[in-house]
Design a protein around this motif. Structure first.
Motif, PDB file in Angstrom:
ATOM      1  N   ALA A  33       1.030  -9.600   3.129  1.00 29.28           N
ATOM      2  CA  ALA A  33       1.746  -8.426   2.637  1.00 29.28           C
ATOM      3  C   ALA A  33       0.861  -7.205   2.736  1.00 29.28           C
ATOM      4  CB  ALA A  33       2.174  -8.629   1.182  1.00 29.28           C
ATOM      5  N   MET A  34       1.501  -6.051   2.804  1.00 26.26           N
ATOM      6  CA  MET A  34       0.791  -4.771   2.741  1.00 26.26           C
ATOM      7  C   MET A  34       1.567  -3.852   1.821  1.00 26.26           C
ATOM      8  SD  MET A  34      -0.476  -4.162   6.689  1.00 26.26           S
ATOM      9  CE  MET A  34      -1.739  -2.962   6.227  1.00 26.26           C
ATOM     10  N   GLY A  35       0.883  -2.838   1.348  1.00 25.85           N
ATOM     11  CA  GLY A  35       1.598  -1.943   0.443  1.00 25.85           C
ATOM     12  C   GLY A  35       0.800  -0.709   0.099  1.00 25.85           C
ATOM     13  N   TRP A  36       1.387   0.080  -0.782  1.00 28.44           N
ATOM     14  CA  TRP A  36       0.791   1.337  -1.221  1.00 28.44           C
ATOM     15  C   TRP A  36       0.780   1.412  -2.740  1.00 28.44           C
ATOM     16  CZ3 TRP A  36      -1.386   4.614   2.260  1.00 28.44           C
ATOM     17  CH2 TRP A  36      -1.058   4.428   3.600  1.00 28.44           C
ATOM     18  N   TYR A  37      -0.328   1.909  -3.250  1.00 31.00           N
ATOM     19  CA  TYR A  37      -0.489   2.202  -4.660  1.00 31.00           C
ATOM     20  C   TYR A  37      -0.934   3.655  -4.754  1.00 31.00           C
ATOM     21  CZ  TYR A  37      -0.234  -2.814  -5.565  1.00 31.00           C
ATOM     22  OH  TYR A  37       0.190  -4.123  -5.644  1.00 31.00           O
ATOM     23  N   ARG A  38      -0.790   4.240  -5.926  1.00 37.87           N
ATOM     24  CA  ARG A  38      -1.244   5.617  -6.094  1.00 37.87           C
ATOM     25  C   ARG A  38      -1.889   5.806  -7.454  1.00 37.87           C
ATOM     26  NH1 ARG A  38       4.663   8.703  -6.283  1.00 37.87           N
ATOM     27  NH2 ARG A  38       5.311   7.953  -8.360  1.00 37.87           N
ATOM     28  N   GLN A  39      -2.793   6.783  -7.483  1.00 35.60           N
ATOM     29  CA  GLN A  39      -3.507   7.083  -8.714  1.00 35.60           C
ATOM     30  C   GLN A  39      -3.592   8.590  -8.888  1.00 35.60           C
ATOM     31  OE1 GLN A  39      -7.398   5.276  -8.986  1.00 35.60           O
ATOM     32  NE2 GLN A  39      -7.378   5.416 -11.215  1.00 35.60           N
ATOM     33  N   ALA A  40      -2.972   9.068  -9.933  1.00 34.36           N
ATOM     34  CA  ALA A  40      -3.043  10.487 -10.285  1.00 34.36           C
ATOM     35  C   ALA A  40      -4.244  10.709 -11.195  1.00 34.36           C
ATOM     36  CB  ALA A  40      -1.756  10.920 -10.969  1.00 34.36           C
ATOM     37  N   PRO A  41      -4.747  11.932 -11.264  1.00 32.60           N
ATOM     38  CA  PRO A  41      -5.914  12.207 -12.119  1.00 32.60           C
ATOM     39  C   PRO A  41      -5.675  11.784 -13.563  1.00 32.60           C
ATOM     40  CG  PRO A  41      -5.468  14.064 -10.691  1.00 32.60           C
ATOM     41  CD  PRO A  41      -4.325  13.119 -10.516  1.00 32.60           C
ATOM     42  N   GLY A  42      -6.620  11.019 -14.086  1.00 29.54           N
ATOM     43  CA  GLY A  42      -6.534  10.591 -15.476  1.00 29.54           C
ATOM     44  C   GLY A  42      -5.578   9.447 -15.734  1.00 29.54           C
ATOM     45  N   LYS A  43      -5.018   8.880 -14.669  1.00 29.45           N
ATOM     46  CA  LYS A  43      -4.061   7.786 -14.835  1.00 29.45           C
ATOM     47  C   LYS A  43      -4.535   6.544 -14.092  1.00 29.45           C
ATOM     48  CE  LYS A  43      -0.001  10.669 -15.584  1.00 29.45           C
ATOM     49  NZ  LYS A  43       1.424  10.912 -15.210  1.00 29.45           N
ATOM     50  N   GLU A  44      -3.883   5.431 -14.387  1.00 29.33           N
ATOM     51  CA  GLU A  44      -4.215   4.181 -13.721  1.00 29.33           C
ATOM     52  C   GLU A  44      -3.579   4.141 -12.333  1.00 29.33           C
ATOM     53  OE1 GLU A  44      -4.593   1.278 -17.657  1.00 29.33           O
ATOM     54  OE2 GLU A  44      -2.973   0.997 -16.213  1.00 29.33           O
ATOM     55  N   ARG A  45      -4.083   3.246 -11.508  1.00 30.84           N
ATOM     56  CA  ARG A  45      -3.510   3.027 -10.189  1.00 30.84           C
ATOM     57  C   ARG A  45      -2.229   2.204 -10.348  1.00 30.84           C
ATOM     58  NH1 ARG A  45      -7.412   1.051  -5.391  1.00 30.84           N
ATOM     59  NH2 ARG A  45      -8.548   2.816  -6.300  1.00 30.84           N
ATOM     60  N   ASP A  46      -1.152   2.705  -9.796  1.00 33.90           N
ATOM     61  CA  ASP A  46       0.155   2.069  -9.960  1.00 33.90           C
ATOM     62  C   ASP A  46       0.765   1.698  -8.618  1.00 33.90           C
ATOM     63  OD1 ASP A  46       0.986   4.389 -12.603  1.00 33.90           O
ATOM     64  OD2 ASP A  46       0.230   2.334 -12.770  1.00 33.90           O
ATOM     65  N   LEU A  47       1.594   0.680  -8.643  1.00 30.79           N
ATOM     66  CA  LEU A  47       2.340   0.269  -7.466  1.00 30.79           C
ATOM     67  C   LEU A  47       3.303   1.364  -7.027  1.00 30.79           C
ATOM     68  CD1 LEU A  47       3.554  -2.012  -5.547  1.00 30.79           C
ATOM     69  CD2 LEU A  47       5.189  -2.372  -7.395  1.00 30.79           C
ATOM     70  N   VAL A  48       3.359   1.594  -5.711  1.00 30.07           N
ATOM     71  CA  VAL A  48       4.386   2.453  -5.126  1.00 30.07           C
ATOM     72  C   VAL A  48       5.411   1.584  -4.397  1.00 30.07           C
ATOM     73  CG1 VAL A  48       4.884   4.308  -3.497  1.00 30.07           C
ATOM     74  CG2 VAL A  48       2.783   4.377  -4.872  1.00 30.07           C
ATOM     75  N   ALA A  49       4.922   0.809  -3.431  1.00 30.61           N
ATOM     76  CA  ALA A  49       5.813  -0.050  -2.650  1.00 30.61           C
ATOM     77  C   ALA A  49       5.001  -1.104  -1.930  1.00 30.61           C
ATOM     78  CB  ALA A  49       6.612   0.763  -1.632  1.00 30.61           C
ATOM     79  N   THR A  50       5.605  -2.261  -1.746  1.00 27.51           N
ATOM     80  CA  THR A  50       4.978  -3.326  -0.973  1.00 27.51           C
ATOM     81  C   THR A  50       5.991  -3.933  -0.021  1.00 27.51           C
ATOM     82  OG1 THR A  50       5.489  -5.016  -2.612  1.00 27.51           O
ATOM     83  CG2 THR A  50       3.351  -3.916  -2.817  1.00 27.51           C
ATOM     84  N   ILE A  51       5.461  -4.592   1.003  1.00 23.98           N
ATOM     85  CA  ILE A  51       6.312  -5.284   1.963  1.00 23.98           C
ATOM     86  C   ILE A  51       5.588  -6.530   2.439  1.00 23.98           C
ATOM     87  CG2 ILE A  51       5.442  -3.855   3.881  1.00 23.98           C
ATOM     88  CD1 ILE A  51       8.271  -4.138   5.139  1.00 23.98           C
ATOM     89  N   THR A  52       6.315  -7.643   2.513  1.00 25.69           N
ATOM     90  CA  THR A  52       5.717  -8.868   3.015  1.00 25.69           C
ATOM     91  C   THR A  52       5.859  -8.925   4.533  1.00 25.69           C
ATOM     92  OG1 THR A  52       7.737 -10.191   2.929  1.00 25.69           O
ATOM     93  CG2 THR A  52       6.423 -10.020   0.895  1.00 25.69           C
ATOM     94  N   SER A  53       5.145  -9.841   5.142  1.00 27.20           N
ATOM     95  CA  SER A  53       5.242  -9.996   6.594  1.00 27.20           C
ATOM     96  C   SER A  53       6.646 -10.414   7.012  1.00 27.20           C
ATOM     97  CB  SER A  53       4.222 -11.021   7.094  1.00 27.20           C
ATOM     98  OG  SER A  53       4.439 -12.272   6.455  1.00 27.20           O
ATOM     99  N   GLY A  54       7.394 -10.975   6.083  1.00 24.55           N
ATOM    100  CA  GLY A  54       8.774 -11.360   6.356  1.00 24.55           C
ATOM    101  C   GLY A  54       9.769 -10.246   6.126  1.00 24.55           C
ATOM    102  N   GLY A  55       9.279  -9.108   5.596  1.00 23.07           N
ATOM    103  CA  GLY A  55      10.143  -7.948   5.428  1.00 23.07           C
ATOM    104  C   GLY A  55      10.692  -7.732   4.030  1.00 23.07           C
ATOM    105  N   THR A  56      10.291  -8.539   3.080  1.00 25.23           N
ATOM    106  CA  THR A  56      10.742  -8.331   1.702  1.00 25.23           C
ATOM    107  C   THR A  56      10.006  -7.150   1.093  1.00 25.23           C
ATOM    108  OG1 THR A  56      11.216 -10.688   1.435  1.00 25.23           O
ATOM    109  CG2 THR A  56      10.966  -9.376  -0.568  1.00 25.23           C
ATOM    110  N   THR A  57      10.765  -6.236   0.515  1.00 22.59           N
ATOM    111  CA  THR A  57      10.172  -5.021  -0.033  1.00 22.59           C
ATOM    112  C   THR A  57      10.320  -4.959  -1.551  1.00 22.59           C
ATOM    113  OG1 THR A  57      12.230  -3.795   0.293  1.00 22.59           O
ATOM    114  CG2 THR A  57      10.606  -3.711   2.070  1.00 22.59           C
ATOM    115  N   ASN A  58       9.438  -4.159  -2.143  1.00 19.17           N
ATOM    116  CA  ASN A  58       9.460  -3.929  -3.582  1.00 19.17           C
ATOM    117  C   ASN A  58       9.030  -2.484  -3.817  1.00 19.17           C
ATOM    118  OD1 ASN A  58       9.592  -4.568  -6.377  1.00 19.17           O
ATOM    119  ND2 ASN A  58       7.367  -4.758  -6.430  1.00 19.17           N
TER     120      ASN A  58
END
Length: 121
Positions: A33-58
């Motif tokens: 799987a691959m995906g993206w997370y983001r972190q704003a100043p003063g905040k924790e790193r949070d999930l943005v979106a992920t995708i598996t090699s089979g194409g399942t997204t979140n």
């Protein structure tokens, strides 16, 4: 080892669009799987979106309907298409990859160095 190289960040006005790319290279037997997370100043790193090699997204609820994630398995590259961007989307965006470097070896988790996305008028 697996290296992740991100590109596509920058400054965009509210309502605009950006596309982030992340290419995985190095010793890669398979990617789960691959995906993206983001972190704003003063905040924790949070999930943005992920995708598996089979194409399942979140997706995080905050980006559903605005962001799209896709993966080119042949190029080991993941893309994040961000539309209708809002100032609250401003953050450093990190690419993430769950991969098996060698056959029969364990899966491991890898991170890119991050790319800044700023949404401002």
């Amino acid at each position: 080892q697996v290296q992740l190289v991100e590109s596509g960040g920058g400054l965009v006005q509210p309502g605009g669009s950006l596309t982030l790319s992340c290419a995985a290279s190095g010793s890669i037997f398979s990617i789960a799987a691959m995906g993206w997370y983001r972190q704003a100043p003063g905040k924790e790193r949070d999930l943005v979106a992920t995708i598996t090699s089979g194409g399942t997204t979140n997706f995080a609820d905050s980006v559903k309907g605005r962001f799209t994630i896709s993966m080119d398995n042949a190029k080991n590259t993941v893309y994040l298409q961000m539309n209708s961007l809002k100032p609250e989307d401003t953050a450093v965006y990190y690419c993430n990859c769950t991969a098996r470097p060698i056959r029969f070896g364990p899966r491991d988790n890898y991170w890119g160095q991050g790319t800044q996305v700023t949404v401002s008028s």
